[in-house]
Design a protein around this motif. Sequence first.
Motif, PDB file in Angstrom:
ATOM      1  N   UNK A 146      30.429 -66.956 -17.522  1.00 52.69           N
ATOM      2  CA  UNK A 146      30.134 -67.550 -16.214  1.00 52.69           C
ATOM      3  C   UNK A 146      30.372 -69.050 -16.214  1.00 52.69           C
ATOM      4  N   UNK A 147      29.969 -69.719 -17.292  1.00 57.30           N
ATOM      5  CA  UNK A 147      29.874 -71.173 -17.192  1.00 57.30           C
ATOM      6  C   UNK A 147      31.109 -71.899 -17.718  1.00 57.30           C
ATOM      7  N   UNK A 148      31.851 -71.295 -18.650  1.00 57.10           N
ATOM      8  CA  UNK A 148      32.990 -72.036 -19.227  1.00 57.10           C
ATOM      9  C   UNK A 148      34.039 -72.425 -18.175  1.00 57.10           C
ATOM     10  N   UNK A 149      34.428 -71.503 -17.244  1.00 57.37           N
ATOM     11  CA  UNK A 149      35.399 -71.950 -16.233  1.00 57.37           C
ATOM     12  C   UNK A 149      34.851 -73.108 -15.408  1.00 57.37           C
ATOM     13  N   UNK A 150      33.524 -73.125 -15.157  1.00 61.76           N
ATOM     14  CA  UNK A 150      32.942 -74.244 -14.409  1.00 61.76           C
ATOM     15  C   UNK A 150      33.088 -75.529 -15.210  1.00 61.76           C
ATOM     16  N   UNK A 151      32.902 -75.455 -16.536  1.00 67.09           N
ATOM     17  CA  UNK A 151      33.118 -76.640 -17.376  1.00 67.09           C
ATOM     18  C   UNK A 151      34.557 -77.136 -17.222  1.00 67.09           C
ATOM     19  N   UNK A 280      22.248 -72.128 -14.574  1.00 70.07           N
ATOM     20  CA  UNK A 280      23.288 -71.462 -13.783  1.00 70.07           C
ATOM     21  C   UNK A 280      23.498 -72.058 -12.397  1.00 70.07           C
ATOM     22  N   UNK A 281      22.494 -72.714 -11.811  1.00 69.05           N
ATOM     23  CA  UNK A 281      22.753 -73.316 -10.489  1.00 69.05           C
ATOM     24  C   UNK A 281      23.529 -74.631 -10.639  1.00 69.05           C
ATOM     25  N   UNK A 282      22.969 -75.640 -11.338  1.00 68.21           N
ATOM     26  CA  UNK A 282      23.795 -76.841 -11.503  1.00 68.21           C
ATOM     27  C   UNK A 282      24.975 -76.600 -12.440  1.00 68.21           C
ATOM     28  N   UNK A 283      24.824 -75.721 -13.409  1.00 65.41           N
ATOM     29  CA  UNK A 283      25.889 -75.502 -14.382  1.00 65.41           C
ATOM     30  C   UNK A 283      27.053 -74.744 -13.795  1.00 65.41           C
ATOM     31  N   UNK A 287      29.619 -76.066 -10.168  1.00 61.61           N
ATOM     32  CA  UNK A 287      31.003 -76.135 -10.626  1.00 61.61           C
ATOM     33  C   UNK A 287      31.927 -75.381  -9.694  1.00 61.61           C
ATOM     34  N   UNK A 288      31.499 -74.172  -9.286  1.00 61.49           N
ATOM     35  CA  UNK A 288      32.366 -73.391  -8.410  1.00 61.49           C
ATOM     36  C   UNK A 288      32.433 -74.002  -7.020  1.00 61.49           C
ATOM     37  N   UNK A 289      31.340 -74.646  -6.574  1.00 65.13           N
ATOM     38  CA  UNK A 289      31.406 -75.332  -5.282  1.00 65.13           C
ATOM     39  C   UNK A 289      32.335 -76.550  -5.384  1.00 65.13           C
ATOM     40  N   UNK A 290      32.267 -77.267  -6.533  1.00 61.04           N
ATOM     41  CA  UNK A 290      33.183 -78.390  -6.740  1.00 61.04           C
ATOM     42  C   UNK A 290      34.629 -77.884  -6.728  1.00 61.04           C
ATOM     43  N   UNK A 291      34.874 -76.767  -7.435  1.00 61.20           N
ATOM     44  CA  UNK A 291      36.228 -76.211  -7.493  1.00 61.20           C
ATOM     45  C   UNK A 291      36.697 -75.737  -6.126  1.00 61.20           C
ATOM     46  N   UNK A 292      35.776 -75.153  -5.343  1.00 64.05           N
ATOM     47  CA  UNK A 292      36.080 -74.676  -3.995  1.00 64.05           C
ATOM     48  C   UNK A 292      36.536 -75.832  -3.116  1.00 64.05           C
ATOM     49  N   UNK A 293      35.794 -76.958  -3.176  1.00 59.63           N
ATOM     50  CA  UNK A 293      36.159 -78.096  -2.331  1.00 59.63           C
ATOM     51  C   UNK A 293      37.399 -78.814  -2.863  1.00 59.63           C
ATOM     52  N   UNK A 294      37.611 -78.740  -4.187  1.00 52.94           N
ATOM     53  CA  UNK A 294      38.739 -79.417  -4.832  1.00 52.94           C
ATOM     54  C   UNK A 294      40.049 -78.678  -4.540  1.00 52.94           C
TER      55      UNK A 294
END
Lengths: 512, 141
Positions: A146-151, A280-283, A287-294
Amino acid sequence: MMGRITLDAIPFYSAIAMGGALITVFGGLVVIAIVTWYRAWGYLWRNWLTSLDHKRIGIMYIALALIMLMRGFIDAIMMRMPLFTWTALVTAVLMVFAFPALTVAAALLGLDRLLGMHFFTNAAGGNMMNYANLFWMWGHPEVYILILPAFGIYSEVVATFSGKRLFGYPSLVYATAVIGVLSFTVWLHHFFTMGASANVNAFFGMMTMIIAVPTGVKIYDWLFTMFRGRIRLMSPMYWTIGFIVTFVIGGVTGVLLAIPPVDYLMHNTTFLVAHFHNMLIPGALFGYLAGYMFWFPKATGFQLDEKWGKRAFWAWIIGFYLAFMPLYILGFMGMPRRMEHYHVASWQPWLLVAELGAIIVLVGIICLIVQFIVSVRNREAFRDKTGDPWDGRTLEWATTSPPAPYNFAVIPEVDDRDAFMAIKNKDVMRARKDEYAPIVMPDNSGAGAIMGGLAFVFGFAMVWYIWWLAIASFAVILGIVVVRAFNDRDLHVLSSREVAEIETHASKGVIK
Amino acid sequence: MFLLSRFRRPARLQEEALKDCVVRIACLYALVPGLLLAGCDVDPGPVIDAGGPVGLAERDLLFTAGGLMMIVVIPVFVLAFWFVWCYRAGKGASYMPNWSYSGRIDAVIWLVPSLIVVAVASLVWIYSYKLDPYRSNKDHG
């Protein structure tokens, strides 16, 4: 007589290439010398190189693979992949190795339920904790899935919006790989209270806290990427900064829970609930919200509304702190998780604060929905005509928004980590040609979606003992696999004229 | 923070920006005791206010490990706000778009967390045995 080979072909200009080549050549010479010294050429030719013995061929394959692996390290070709690509790769490896444990657990559970076996019941020699073991053997690597792609997303966002190369790229790559390996060695920390010996608990506790080291390194690498940068505070960057500050709190509480005696105190309290939401929320989610907007403009051709994105961030971060910090305190006060009702008066004020936080998070969710609607309505004003709305560093920003179906008409040559930034700095225009090679494209296929839907039907039928439906759905799934496997015409070709047409449109910025 | 001093350039503007940051950070720290005191008048609960020797030992372990980790965590908070504040676009702070590696920083960010983990892991090893609930009575002597 020598074809095109001249002295210029020897890479004197690059110390790394020259060093690698010299090591390879001298290594080869040493091997030849050793074989000659032992007069083993005849033996090598008769018993190995011309052998049809499959065991010997297997050994030679392994030797060859090891040599190619070493060569790969010398080339270090992968050390120019964007960090998101690295995290996606490690995630894929984790999926390959982690999911079989879940498959086995589900199959054994099916046998218990349907055929009256006793793998996970305490009757007839079974053991309930086997289920917990198998489940978390998958489940813990899964949280890293879950978290590595967000990293990876944070790494791309922080470099782009700091206008700077990513700090400590090799460290970030190795930290990702280390996390990937270690994620398989920690699952028992989910049930320290199972009753395992102190040996077992101490081992898994220590392995768990070792993971905190590469993760901490990553946090500092992102921080130092901002150092001496030129930080543009756009919405993806908001999520990233919110993540860095909040995630370390979850890291600390995670290491605390990894100490078995402390876990005996805190197991199944709201402290634990607060910890994993803190990861999982900030991690992951931020991350996915940042990626969504990016990447939204890259995928759709228009940007998301910044104002509503930032509003969503503030609601989320304030709501998060209000909702979950009280749960840490309630954990210290001894509140167990999963309670139907409670009558401890001193918990009440904290739970009210947490409820207020949940409401503010809801406001954040509404802001995200509003942002989407507002952006779709104003899509003409938000249209991304350049393909590079953020002054991006990696190659996806070299394409139009949205990209052509084949991504790149001419495969770009990459010799730097931030490939697109290097192109921009060299002031080279995007490669544009009059002639394009035809491009082979895969056809769309409904097989995956239909099989997924039918797998759900199959599972549902098995749980509720609807045998005819289970047999029918399984038969159709098998049928689709067979039909798909025998379908040899699943490609189409974009002719060079079609490619040229798309590219001309793209250069005028009028692609749909 | 001591790490950063070596990157400081004598440019006057930047010195002022740094001073500004330090003052702000000091103000932030001044707030901390107030926040801690604010927690004192609530029911501390069975974990913090443990009664028995095992509960007390477990609580002290919690505090020790938490305290050790503050060595890594507090700089994260400070650096995050400091860097975002000082290096945001339009502030005119120095800009090094290609600076992407420093052996010293790399060494410190790998070694310091590693040392803390070695320390906490030693505690884990010792106390997992000492506080093992399945330890038989004769071991307690």
